[in-house]
Design a protein around this motif. Structure first.
Motif, short mmCIF file in Angstrom:
data_model
loop_
_atom_site.label_atom_id
_atom_site.label_comp_id
_atom_site.label_asym_id
_atom_site.label_seq_id
_atom_site.Cartn_x
_atom_site.Cartn_y
_atom_site.Cartn_z
N ILE A 10 53.40 20.81 -47.75
CA ILE A 10 54.01 19.72 -46.84
C ILE A 10 54.61 20.27 -45.66
O ILE A 10 55.37 21.34 -45.85
N PRO A 11 55.01 19.49 -44.79
CA PRO A 11 55.93 20.02 -43.53
C PRO A 11 57.33 20.07 -44.14
O PRO A 11 57.62 19.06 -44.84
N LEU A 12 57.97 20.98 -43.80
CA LEU A 12 59.37 21.08 -43.99
C LEU A 12 60.41 19.93 -43.62
O LEU A 12 61.28 19.52 -43.94
N SER A 13 59.71 19.36 -42.33
CA SER A 13 60.61 18.30 -41.75
C SER A 13 60.44 17.20 -42.78
O SER A 13 61.28 16.15 -42.49
N ASP A 14 59.50 16.90 -43.82
CA ASP A 14 59.52 15.78 -44.55
C ASP A 14 60.47 16.05 -45.92
O ASP A 14 60.72 15.43 -46.57
N VAL A 15 61.11 17.19 -45.70
CA VAL A 15 62.22 17.63 -46.76
C VAL A 15 63.36 17.56 -46.30
O VAL A 15 63.75 18.40 -45.27
N SER A 16 64.42 16.91 -47.08
CA SER A 16 65.81 16.53 -46.48
C SER A 16 66.55 18.09 -46.73
O SER A 16 66.23 18.73 -47.46
N ASN A 19 68.72 32.47 -56.39
CA ASN A 19 69.99 32.20 -55.49
C ASN A 19 69.88 30.99 -54.86
O ASN A 19 70.36 30.98 -53.56
N GLY A 20 69.28 30.18 -55.46
CA GLY A 20 69.30 28.70 -54.58
C GLY A 20 68.33 28.46 -53.52
O GLY A 20 67.72 29.58 -53.26
N LEU A 21 68.11 27.36 -53.19
CA LEU A 21 67.23 27.20 -52.00
C LEU A 21 67.99 26.29 -51.06
O LEU A 21 68.37 25.10 -51.31
N THR A 22 68.05 27.06 -49.89
CA THR A 22 68.75 26.37 -49.01
C THR A 22 67.99 25.99 -47.51
O THR A 22 67.27 26.77 -47.07
N LEU A 23 67.88 24.66 -47.27
CA LEU A 23 67.09 24.35 -45.99
C LEU A 23 67.95 23.57 -45.30
O LEU A 23 68.80 22.66 -45.18
N THR A 24 68.08 23.99 -43.94
CA THR A 24 68.73 23.65 -42.80
C THR A 24 68.34 22.79 -41.98
O THR A 24 69.18 22.28 -41.15
N GLY A 25 66.84 22.50 -41.84
CA GLY A 25 66.38 21.60 -41.03
C GLY A 25 66.00 22.36 -39.74
O GLY A 25 65.40 21.82 -38.82
N ASN A 26 66.31 23.74 -39.50
CA ASN A 26 65.89 24.25 -38.37
C ASN A 26 65.09 25.37 -38.72
O ASN A 26 64.96 26.32 -37.71
N GLU A 27 64.28 25.33 -39.74
CA GLU A 27 63.30 26.64 -39.91
C GLU A 27 62.36 26.69 -39.16
O GLU A 27 61.69 25.54 -38.48
N THR A 28 61.74 27.87 -38.60
CA THR A 28 60.68 27.99 -37.74
C THR A 28 59.62 28.73 -38.48
O THR A 28 58.60 29.03 -37.92
#
Length: 289
Positions: A121-127, A232-241
């Motif tokens: 799924i697109p990362l843009s769909d994940v908060s 180590n957790g999962l961190t999503l910043t919203g700026n992933e490329t």
């Protein structure tokens, strides 16, 4: 004179074309979140509370070879106190009331095998946010098991419906069609070996569902929502490329368990040995780019 006037226009057009190409190459990518499955026979064997456990007294078990699996729900949870359903739900499988009560629609389920991609799924769909845990509602698993029949060791294929409730019309098991056309509760199974098929139902509540957060974030009885912690957790910043891959590693360490009548450590249906547990024995999620 006309040629002199036209040349600057051509040069300008070429410059603009090159500039547009360069701009396109600098456009950000559209990265995806990729969910992969893994089945590990050496991973720790856990019980319902997420603690190491051995095979039950009077039972025997083996580690099956999983060919494919299906899940019906995936959720990322920020903390250990995040209640079920209040985290980031990234996948919800199709359900139906065609068989009466609400049930997983097995006919439209998604499947994946070992080290295969289950979901993209697109990362843009994940908060964006920090996630420490993942919850996966398991629906179905199919794999090979060792069986002793007529004094011979053979390999059979076991289909295990571990979801809370499954509506099944029919399914193919090694070329044999299993017709059901109704809802089946957690623990329904079908078996095929050498063209012979059999069906059965594990006892209610017997399917193991490891949840290390049972004290802070319980799950409903009869569900198959396995919980695992990111190292180590999962961190999503919203700026992933770049794509982010989350691999869900499930323990199949002695996950197929039966009542032992002949104390030989072999599954013998002819002797009346009954399937009691088919639940996966733990979940360890990992993250990679």
């Amino acid at each position: 004179m006309k040629l002199i006037k036209i040349l600057p226009i051509i040069v300008f057009g070429l410059f603009m074309s090159c500039g547009e190409d360069q701009d396109d190459s600098l456009q950000p990518s559209n990265p995806n979140l990729i969910i992969k499955l893994k089945f590990d026979p050496t991973q720790e064997r856990l019980g319902n509370l997420g603690q190491p456990v051995s095979v039950g007294s009077g039972n025997a078990a083996q580690s099956p070879s999983i060919n494919k699996m299906s899940a019906n729900y995936i959720e990322f949870a920020p903390t250990a106190t995040t209640a079920l359903g209040t985290g980031e739900i990234i996948f919800n499988g199709e359900e139906t009331t065609a068989g009466g009560n609400q049930a997983i629609n097995f006919q439209n389920a998604i499947f994946a095998g070992d080290n295969e991609t289950f979901l993209t799924i697109p990362l843009s769909d994940v908060s964006s946010g920090n996630y420490e845990w993942v919850r996966v509602s398991l629906a179905y698993q199919e794999g090979d098991i060792d069986v002793l029949a007529n004094g011979q060791d053979i390999i059979g294929t076991l289909a295990s419906f571990v979801g809370y409730n499954s509506y099944i019309t029919s399914f193919d098991l090694n070329g044999s069609t299993i017709n059901v056309n109704e809802n089946k509760a957690q623990g329904f199974w079908a078996f095929e070996a050498l063209g012979f098929t059999a069906q059965g139902q594990a006892p209610e509540g017997a399917t193991t569902v490891p949840n290390p957060l049972s004290n802070t974030s319980p799950i409903p009885t009869g569900s198959c929502i396995v919980t695992g912690e990111f190292e180590n957790g999962l961190t999503l910043t919203g700026n992933e490329t770049q794509d982010i891959t989350v691999t869900l590693s499930f323990s199949i360490n002695n996950s197929f368990e039966w009542t032992e009548i002949n104390a030989d450590g072999k599954y013998e249906p002819e002797a009346g040995e009954q399937v009691v547990d088919m639940g996966l024995r733990g979940l360890i999620p990992s993250v990679s780019n």
